[in-house]
Design an enzyme around this catalytic site. Structure first.
Site, PDB file in Angstrom:
ATOM      1  N   HIS A 190       0.896  -1.201  -0.126  1.00  0.00           N
ATOM      2  CA  HIS A 190       0.097   0.051  -0.023  1.00  0.00           C
ATOM      3  C   HIS A 190       1.070   1.197  -0.058  1.00  0.00           C
ATOM      4  CE1 HIS A 190      -3.508   2.456   1.129  1.00  0.00           C
ATOM      5  NE2 HIS A 190      -2.489   3.258   1.986  1.00  0.00           N
ATOM      6  N   GLU A 191       1.810   1.499   0.763  1.00  0.00           N
ATOM      7  CA  GLU A 191       2.712   2.434   0.992  1.00  0.00           C
ATOM      8  C   GLU A 191       3.452   2.714  -0.279  1.00  0.00           C
ATOM      9  OE1 GLU A 191       1.959   4.552   3.066  1.00  0.00           O
ATOM     10  OE2 GLU A 191       1.156   3.472   4.423  1.00  0.00           O
ATOM     11  N   HIS A 194       1.598   4.455  -2.807  1.00  0.00           N
ATOM     12  CA  HIS A 194       1.498   5.965  -2.705  1.00  0.00           C
ATOM     13  C   HIS A 194       2.715   6.420  -3.313  1.00  0.00           C
ATOM     14  CE1 HIS A 194      -2.121   6.462  -0.490  1.00  0.00           C
ATOM     15  NE2 HIS A 194      -1.641   5.840   0.742  1.00  0.00           N
ATOM     16  N   HIS A 200      -5.756   7.433  -2.340  1.00  0.00           N
ATOM     17  CA  HIS A 200      -6.794   6.385  -1.777  1.00  0.00           C
ATOM     18  C   HIS A 200      -7.855   6.346  -2.662  1.00  0.00           C
ATOM     19  CE1 HIS A 200      -4.868   7.421   2.289  1.00  0.00           C
ATOM     20  NE2 HIS A 200      -4.619   6.030   2.132  1.00  0.00           N
TER      21      HIS A 200
END
Length: 616
Positions: A190-191, A194, A200
Site C-alpha cells: 500500500h505505501e 503511494h 486512496h
C-alpha cells in the site's frame, strides 16, 4: 385503511457462497504476522477479534488521510480539488502528478539499517509490484543520476507509523516509514502504491456509486479523511472504481462508535473493503496504464485476453474477479457473487439463508431484493434465527435496508428474533453475510407487500389558454391561474410564462410549478436539490409532470429524482430516463418532497411539474 393483498408465493433459495478472486497465479509472499481468528473450539463465538483495520489507516503525525505525506504544492492542489468538489465547480486541468512519475519506470531505493530486520518483507512487496507491472525497483547506485536524469530515490526506514510521500516528490531522499506496527506485506505494498503516485481509492469523485460514507460514525475532526477529489485531480485512466483495491480504506477506519464508516452499496462486497492481501486487478491495470507499460512491452503477438482481462508486463493475462485461466476464459457469471442474488416481486414470499435449516457455509454473501408496486410498503417478519453472536454483528449477520436500499441498514445476529421490519418505500433489501469460521442454522423470514389505498389519482386537465380569472401569486416567478367551474371539478391552467428552475426550495400556496436547475437547458453535475411542496393542513398535494429527462440507468443510481409522498411513505422509484407517471401523484398528507441527485458526468434537460392543493 390498508388493503393487504395475499397471494401465494414461495422462493426456494439455493446454496451460494462468495467466490474467491481469480487471476494470474503468482508466488506472492503472504502475510504471516496478521492476527488469526480463534476457532470455535476455543472461543465458542464469544471472544473472537473482528477483522483489524489496515495499519496504514492509523493516523501518523503530519500525514494527510492517515498515511500520505504531501508537499506544500501537493496539499494545495488536493485542497483545491476538495473545495471544487464541494462547490460543484467545473474541473480544473488534470495535473496530479504526471510530472512526478518515476522516469524510465525505474525506482531506486535503499533500506536503512533501522529497517534491516524487515528487508525481506520490503523486498517481497517490491517484487509484487514488479511481477504485475513494468515498474522496476533497483538498489541505489552512483550511476542512477546519470541514467535517469534525477537524483530521487525512496528510502525505507523504521519511523513513527506507516506513511509515504505521493509520487516522485523530492530531488534526493524520499522516505517511506515502516513503523513497528507496519510489518505487514499488504501494508508495505500500500505505501509503495503511494510512492508511485496512487491516492486512496475512496477519494475518487465517483465513489458514491459504489460506497456510502457514514459521517455520523466518523470521529470528530477526522471527517477530512473521507473527502472527495474532482475528476481533474485524480488519475483513474478510465479504470473502474474498485472496492477491493489495496489503496481503499477498510469499513471501520476512524470510527467513533465501533460502527462502520464505509459500507458498499452492494452489501456482498463489504468484505473486500480494506483488503491488504495483494494488488487487485484494477490496481495492476491502473499502474500499467499510467506508466504506459503496454507501450514498453510488446504483447502484439500474444493471445487476446478475454472477459475484460488485460496483459501485464510479462504479457500474461490478468483476469477480473471470478475469471481464471491463461486467457481468463474460465469462470464468469456461473461463479460470481451475483449468483446468490434474488429479486422478489410477488405480493408474499419467504426468504431463508443458504442451506436452511442446515448450517450456512463460511464466506457466504447473499442479497434478497423485494419490490412492490409504486406507493406500496413491505413488512418483513422473522420466524427463525440462529446466527453467530457478536455485539455489533460484525462476524455473521443479516442486514435489513428498509429506508434507502443504497444506504446502511440494521444488522441482526444471535438467537433473538428481530422486530417486524416495515419499509418506507416499495423497496427493501435484505443481505446475509458470514465470515471464514463458525456457522449456524441461519434465518427464515416471510414478507408481505402492502398497498396503501389512500394514494389515489384525481382527474385534472391542463389548459394553455387562460380565461379571465383571479390571479394567484406563487413562490416562483411563473404565474398560474385557478378557475373554479363547480365545487367538485377544478381546472388547472398555466400561462405561457417560462418556468424558472431552481436547486430545491420550499413551495407553498394553492398551486405552482417546480423545475430542475437551468430547465429546459441541461442541469449541472454533482447536485443534491431538495424540493418541499406544502399546502394547508387538511389538504393534499397533487403533482403532474409536464416534462422529464434524466440520465438513464437501470437502477437510477447515477442521476435520479426521488419522490416522498409524506407520512413516511415514499414513491418507490428513483425516476430517471425519459419515462414518468402519466397520472398525477397525490400526497398522503399536506406535504410532498422531491430530491434531485446528479453524479459527476452526463447531463439532461431535467424536469418540470405542476402542483396544486386538492381536497379528498
Amino acid at each position: 385503511m390498508k388493503l393487504v393483498l395475499l397471494l401465494a408465493g414461495f422462493a426456494a433459495l439455493a446454496k451460494c457462497s462468495l467466490a474467491a478472486p481469480a487471476g494470474v497465479q503468482k508466488d506472492i509472499p503472504m502475510e504471516t504476522s496478521a492476527p488469526e481468528k480463534p476457532s470455535e473450539a476455543t472461543t465458542l463465538g464469544l471472544l473472537k477479534t473482528p477483522k483489524p483495520e489496515p495499519k496504514d489507516e492509523e493516523p501518523s503525525p503530519g500525514a494527510f488521510q492517515g498515511d500520505m505525506m504531501l508537499t506544500d504544492d501537493q496539499l494545495r492542489k488536493v485542497e483545491e480539488a476538495i473545495d471544487d468538489q464541494k462547490a460543484g465547480r467545473k474541473k480544473r486541468k488534470a495535473t496530479i502528478y504526471e510530472s512526478q512519475r518515476w522516469s524510465y519506470k525505474i525506482i531506486p531505493y535503499v533500506i536503512e539499517s533501522s529497517s534491516s530486520g524487515q528487508s525481506s518483507l520490503i523486498r517481497s512487496a517490491m517484487d509484487h509490484w514488479e511481477q504485475n507491472t513494468c515498474l522496476r525497483f533497483e538498489p541505489l547506485t552512483s550511476s542512477h543520476s546519470s541514467r535517469l536524469g534525477h537524483t530521487s530515490y525512496i528510502s525505507f526506514f523504521r519511523g513513527n507509523g506507516c506513511w509515504s510521500h505521493v509520487g516522485r516528490s523530492f530531488t534526493n531522499q524520499q522516505q517511506i516509514s515502516i513503523g513497528p506496527q507496519c510489518g505487514y506485506f499488504g501494508t508495505i505494498v500500500h505505501e509503495i502504491g503511494h510512492a508511485i503516485g496512487f491516492h486512496h481509492e475512496q477519494s475518487r469523485p465517483d465513489r458514491d456509486e459504489y460506497i456510502n460514507v457514514h459521517f455520523e460514525n466518523v470521529q470528530s475532526g477526522r471527517e477530512h479523511n473521507f473527502a472527495k477529489y474532482t475528476w481533474g485531480s485524480v488519475t483513474s485512466s478510465n479504470v473502474e472504481y474498485d472496492v477491493g483495491s489495496i489503496m481503499h480504506y477498510g469499513g471501520y477506519g476512524f470510527s467513533s462508535n465501533g460502527r462502520p464508516t464505509i459500507t458498499t452499496i452492494d452489501p456482498r462486497l463489504n468484505s473486500r473493503l480494506g483488503q491488504r492481501t495483494a494488488l487487485s486487478a484494477a490496481d495492476i491495470e491502473l499502474a500499467n496504464r499510467i506508466y504506459e507499460c503496454d507501450d514498453v512491452e510488446d504483447c502484439s503477438n500474444a493471445d487476446e485476453c478475454l472477459n475484460g482481462g488485460y496483459h501485464d508486463a510479462d504479457c500474461d493475462c490478468v483476469c477480473p474477479s471470478s475469471y481464471s485461466g491463461d486467457l481468463c476464459q474460465d469462470g464468469g457469471p456461473t461463479v460470481r457473487p451475483a449468483d446468490c442474488s434474488y429479486r422478489f416481486t410477488e405480493m408474499t414470499g419467504e426468504i431463508t439463508s443458504p442451506n436452511y435449516p442446515s448450517n450456512y457455509e463460511d464466506n457466504t454473501a447473499c442479497v434478497y431484493e423485494i419490490e412492490g408496486p409504486y406507493g406500496s410498503t413491505i413488512e418483513l417478519t422473522f420466524l427463525d434465527m440462529e446466527i453467530e453472536t457478536e455485539t455489533l454483528c460484525r462476524y455473521d449477520a443479516v442486514e435489513v435496508r428498509k429506508d434507502d436500499i443504497n444506504s446502511i441498514g440494521e444488522k441482526f445476529c444471535g438467537n433473538t428474533l428481530p422486530p417486524v421490519q416495515i419499509s418506507s418505500s416499495n423497496q427493501m433489501m435484505v443481505s446475509f453475510t458470514s465470515d471464514p469460521s463458525i456457522t449456524r442454522r441461519g434465518f427464515k423470514a416471510t414478507y408481505v407487500i402492502i398497498i396503501q389505498t389512500t394514494t389515489v389519482f384525481s382527474t385534472t386537465t391542463l389548459q394553455t389558454t387562460p380565461p379571465s380569472t383571479t390571479t394567484l401569486q406563487t413562490t416562483n416567478p411563473s404565474t398560474t391561474t385557478l378557475q373554479t367551474t363547480n365545487p367538485s371539478t377544478t381546472t388547472l391552467q398555466t400561462t405561457d410564462t417560462p418556468v424558472i428552475g431552481s436547486c430545491g426550495g420550499t413551495f407553498v400556496g394553492v398551486e405552482g410549478r417546480v423545475a430542475s436547475p437551468n430547465y429546459p437547458n441541461d442541469y449541472d453535475n454533482s447536485l443534491q436539490c431538495d424540493y418541499v411542496i406544502e399546502v394547508d393542513d387538511g389538504r393534499r398535494v397533487e403533482l403532474i409532470f409536464e416534462d422529464f429527462g434524466l440520465e438513464d440507468e437501470t437502477t437510477c443510481r447515477w442521476d435520479s429524482l426521488m419522490i416522498n409522498l409524506g407520512n413516511g411513505i415514499k414513491v418507490g422509484m428513483k425516476m430517471c430516463g425519459r419515462e414518468y407517471p402519466a397520472a398525477s401523484l397525490v400526497s398522503i398528507g399536506n406535504r410532498m418532497e422531491l430530491k434531485l441527485k446528479t453524479d459527476g458526468s452526463v447531463n439532461d434537460r431535467g424536469f418540470v411539474a405542476s402542483y396544486r392543493a386538492i381536497d379528498l
